[in-house]
Design a protein around this motif. Structure first.
Motif, short mmCIF file in Angstrom:
data_model
loop_
_atom_site.label_atom_id
_atom_site.label_comp_id
_atom_site.label_asym_id
_atom_site.label_seq_id
_atom_site.Cartn_x
_atom_site.Cartn_y
_atom_site.Cartn_z
N THR A 34 -5.54 0.51 -11.90
CA THR A 34 -6.12 0.36 -10.56
C THR A 34 -6.36 1.72 -9.92
O THR A 34 -5.47 2.58 -9.94
CB THR A 34 -5.13 -0.45 -9.67
OG1 THR A 34 -4.89 -1.72 -10.28
CG2 THR A 34 -5.69 -0.66 -8.27
N GLN A 35 -7.56 1.94 -9.40
CA GLN A 35 -7.83 3.12 -8.60
C GLN A 35 -7.21 2.88 -7.22
O GLN A 35 -7.71 2.11 -6.40
CB GLN A 35 -9.34 3.37 -8.48
CG GLN A 35 -9.71 4.51 -7.55
CD GLN A 35 -8.87 5.76 -7.75
OE1 GLN A 35 -7.91 6.03 -7.00
NE2 GLN A 35 -9.19 6.52 -8.80
N MET A 36 -6.09 3.56 -6.96
CA MET A 36 -5.32 3.24 -5.76
C MET A 36 -6.04 3.65 -4.47
O MET A 36 -5.82 3.06 -3.42
CB MET A 36 -3.92 3.87 -5.84
CG MET A 36 -3.05 3.28 -6.94
SD MET A 36 -2.88 1.47 -6.87
CE MET A 36 -1.88 1.27 -5.38
N GLU A 37 -6.92 4.65 -4.56
CA GLU A 37 -7.67 5.04 -3.37
C GLU A 37 -8.53 3.87 -2.87
O GLU A 37 -8.67 3.64 -1.68
CB GLU A 37 -8.54 6.26 -3.68
CG GLU A 37 -9.23 6.79 -2.45
CD GLU A 37 -9.95 8.11 -2.71
OE1 GLU A 37 -9.37 8.98 -3.39
OE2 GLU A 37 -11.09 8.27 -2.23
N GLU A 38 -9.08 3.14 -3.85
CA GLU A 38 -9.87 1.96 -3.50
C GLU A 38 -8.97 0.80 -3.06
O GLU A 38 -9.23 0.12 -2.08
CB GLU A 38 -10.71 1.54 -4.71
CG GLU A 38 -11.58 0.34 -4.48
CD GLU A 38 -12.35 -0.03 -5.74
OE1 GLU A 38 -13.55 0.24 -5.78
OE2 GLU A 38 -11.75 -0.57 -6.69
N TRP A 39 -7.88 0.63 -3.80
CA TRP A 39 -6.96 -0.49 -3.55
C TRP A 39 -6.48 -0.53 -2.09
O TRP A 39 -6.44 -1.57 -1.45
CB TRP A 39 -5.76 -0.39 -4.51
CG TRP A 39 -4.69 -1.42 -4.30
CD1 TRP A 39 -3.56 -1.26 -3.55
CD2 TRP A 39 -4.65 -2.75 -4.82
NE1 TRP A 39 -2.82 -2.40 -3.58
CE2 TRP A 39 -3.47 -3.34 -4.36
CE3 TRP A 39 -5.50 -3.49 -5.65
CZ2 TRP A 39 -3.09 -4.63 -4.68
CZ3 TRP A 39 -5.13 -4.79 -5.97
CH2 TRP A 39 -3.94 -5.35 -5.49
N VAL A 40 -6.12 0.64 -1.57
CA VAL A 40 -5.49 0.66 -0.24
C VAL A 40 -6.50 0.43 0.89
O VAL A 40 -6.12 0.40 2.06
CB VAL A 40 -4.72 1.98 0.02
CG1 VAL A 40 -3.57 2.11 -0.98
CG2 VAL A 40 -5.63 3.19 -0.05
N GLN A 41 -7.77 0.26 0.53
CA GLN A 41 -8.75 -0.01 1.58
C GLN A 41 -8.85 -1.47 1.97
O GLN A 41 -9.46 -1.81 2.98
CB GLN A 41 -10.12 0.54 1.16
CG GLN A 41 -10.16 2.05 1.34
CD GLN A 41 -11.24 2.70 0.53
OE1 GLN A 41 -12.26 2.08 0.25
NE2 GLN A 41 -11.03 3.95 0.16
N GLU A 42 -8.29 -2.36 1.17
CA GLU A 42 -8.36 -3.80 1.45
C GLU A 42 -6.95 -4.38 1.42
O GLU A 42 -6.15 -3.99 0.57
CB GLU A 42 -9.17 -4.51 0.36
CG GLU A 42 -10.63 -4.13 0.32
CD GLU A 42 -11.47 -4.94 1.28
OE1 GLU A 42 -10.97 -5.97 1.79
OE2 GLU A 42 -12.62 -4.53 1.54
N HIS A 51 0.82 -1.21 0.00
CA HIS A 51 0.00 0.00 0.00
C HIS A 51 0.86 1.26 0.00
O HIS A 51 0.49 2.28 -0.58
CB HIS A 51 -0.92 0.00 1.22
CG HIS A 51 -2.06 -0.96 1.08
ND1 HIS A 51 -2.88 -1.32 2.12
CD2 HIS A 51 -2.53 -1.64 0.01
CE1 HIS A 51 -3.81 -2.16 1.70
NE2 HIS A 51 -3.61 -2.39 0.42
N LYS A 52 1.99 1.18 0.64
CA LYS A 52 2.84 2.36 0.78
C LYS A 52 3.67 2.67 -0.47
O LYS A 52 3.87 3.82 -0.82
CB LYS A 52 3.79 2.13 1.96
CG LYS A 52 4.21 3.39 2.66
CD LYS A 52 4.80 3.07 4.02
CE LYS A 52 5.70 4.19 4.49
NZ LYS A 52 6.46 3.80 5.67
N PHE A 53 4.12 1.60 -1.17
CA PHE A 53 5.12 1.84 -2.22
C PHE A 53 4.71 1.47 -3.64
O PHE A 53 5.30 1.96 -4.59
CB PHE A 53 6.40 1.06 -1.88
CG PHE A 53 7.03 1.47 -0.59
CD1 PHE A 53 7.55 2.75 -0.43
CD2 PHE A 53 7.09 0.60 0.48
CE1 PHE A 53 8.12 3.15 0.77
CE2 PHE A 53 7.67 0.98 1.69
CZ PHE A 53 8.19 2.26 1.84
#
Ligand SMILES: *Cc1c(COP(=O)(O)O)cnc(C)c1O
Length: 475
Positions: free
Chosen positions: A41-49, A33-35
């Motif tokens: 991919t919509q990263m805002e969504e990705w980092v939620q799971e 998530h950090k790097f």
């Protein structure tokens, strides 16, 4: 039922995660998530799971860091052929590694690139005799375009007007700017429009939603008429027609009706327009034959290959062409007809070595001979999806399938993109041990070619269950 067997077998393998393993898992998920910025991919969504992180592979399975096993239902984005950890392919890389990992084709040659080029011309459609290497599908297509363009420039006279391309709507040829100019998927590409060159457009043979409101076969391929009209009126300005033969994959797994590809070849010949076949997805047995062009005995003037070329092991690509195109670049140095193009890793020996092993494995396992039976099993399994209330059409060729999801079967009303119906179903199949990646409302299933009859049935069954459970709660 097979499905219950598969799902429970996979569940049972879920291991209780050891404490230090749990720490490692948390660290990897956090650092992802950090790097890492993921493609498409919509990263805002990705980092939620927390992401599924794959640690190793085993035949048709992917295994994550927790030890969960999943069917690789899209062959790791359409590249894998014989499965993961295939001994002969692993070994080919090791053997080459003991000689050299990489040397350049600029001013030098290397052993595997020579041997592979020779092998490729043997299996390619008759007449494709020259091989220009690169490292991914987009570069292979860029090279095809530049070769076509430069070829006509060097023919001189009136041919120098031939500067444009004719490509299909909903086509996908890559993500570099040249290939995006050819592509016709507005969601991906409209942002870049000011950077792109203008291209003549044709409607794809999307029979389910025929733009001319005809039905196959009584239409007698009427959709070719507007394409012929474009060629008739503009061939003086068109360098090449670009096609994904037999199936437009990313754009919706749109399969073309019998005779269509052959007719396109004939039109190109008649109007002196080069034919570029993008076999990046369809090559290497995926459609049931070595190349999609083989279904209709078509030889394109240029052909791009990549995904399955190394069996899904290494990034390697090639653009194949004819003696005629090659000869158009010959001359003394100061004619400056050289093809000024190349990449750092052109003809990479590791990639070429594993590609050679891939082709050898095709021969040794008689893969193309045993495929038709598997294709038949796959087709029969897919038929069971057609009766579902929200499945509009199932399109398939070889071991490539697209399942078009619709809101309403009578009106063919599509789901809205923001419903994310394909995405939701794909997330559901993971719960049953199958990884797939849809494209909008089209579910895509593209298993490795070594999938067994039972595995093919189980994968389709998981998809069916997931469609049922997700669409039941939606209108
Ligand atoms: C994947 C694909 C490409 C692009 O290949 P990359 O290796 O992703 O650049 C081009 N054309 C088709 C038909 C493809 O499926």
């Amino acid at each position: 039922m097979v499905r219950h067997f598969a799902a429970s077998a996979i569940r049972n393998r879920r291991r209780s995660v050891h404490h230090s393993a749990k720490k490692r898992q948390d660290r990897l998920q956090r650092d992802d998530h950090k790097f890492v910025w993921h493609p498409f991919t919509q990263m805002e969504e990705w980092v939620q799971e927390p992401p599924i992180i794959i640690e190793h592979g085993d035949g048709r399975y992917l295994v994550d860091i927790e030890g969960n096993r999943y069917y690789d239902g899209v062959s790791s984005i359409w590249v894998n052929i014989h499965g993961h950890r295939t001994r002969a392919l692993d070994q080919a890389i090791r053997t080459q590694l003991e000689k050299i990992a990489h040397s350049t084709l600029l001013g030098l040659s290397n052993v595997p690139s020579i041997e592979l080029a020779k092998q490729l011309t043997k299996i390619a459609p008759l007449g494709l005799q020259k091989v220009f290497y690169s490292d991914n599908g987009s570069t292979a297509m860029e090279i095809a375009m530049k070769l076509a363009f430069q070829y006509w420039q060097q023919q001189g006279r009136q041919f120098r007007r031939k500067k444009k391309f004719l490509a299909f709507d909903m086509a996908y040829h890559g993500d570099s700017l040249g290939t995006v100019s050819l592509s016709g998927i507005s969601l991906f590409h409209k942002t870049y429009k000011p950077l792109l060159f203008k291209t003549f457009r044709a409607d794809p043979p999307y029979c389910y939603r025929c733009p001319m409101q005809f039905r196959y076969p009584s239409c007698r391929l009427a959709c070719l008429h507007p394409i012929e009209a474009t060629l008739r009126d503009n061939h003086q300005d068109i360098a090449a027609l670009v096609i994904e033969p037999m199936i437009q994959s990313v754009g919706g797994m749109i399969t073309s009706p019998p005779g269509y590809l052959k007719a396109i070849r004939e039109l190109c010949t008649r109007y002196d327009v080069l034919l570029i076949a993008d076999e990046v997805a369809s090559g290497f047995g995926r459609t049931g034959k070595m190349f999609a062009c083989d279904h209709e005995d078509v030889t394109p003037d240029l052909m791009a290959i990549s995904k399955g070329l190394t069996g899904g092991y290494m990034p390697l690509a090639a653009t194949l062409t004819t003696q005629r195109i090659y000869d158009g670049f010959l001359g003394s140095y100061d004619d400056f007809k050289t093809f000024f193009h190349g990449h750092s890793y052109t003809g990479n020996p590791l990639g070429c070595a594993v590609a050679l092993a891939n082709l050898k494995l095709f021969r040794r396992t008689k893969l193309l001979k045993i495929l038709p039976k598997k294709v038949c099993t796959f087709e029969l399994a897919l038929r069971t999806l057609k009766s579902l209330a929200h499945v509009g059409q199932v399109r398939q060729i070889g071991l490539m399938a697209g399942i078009e999801l619709i809101q309403n079967k009578q009106t063919k009303q599509p789901y809205r993109l923001e419903d994310r119906i394909g995405h939701r179903i794909a997330m559901e199949t993971r719960e049953h041990g199958l990884i797939i990646r849809p494209n909008g409302n089209i579910l895509i299933l593209m298993p490795p070619l070594t999938a067994t009859h039972n595995e093919l049935k189980v994968m389709v069954d998981i998809v069916k269950t997931a469609i049922q459970s997700i669409t039941r709660f939606r209108r």
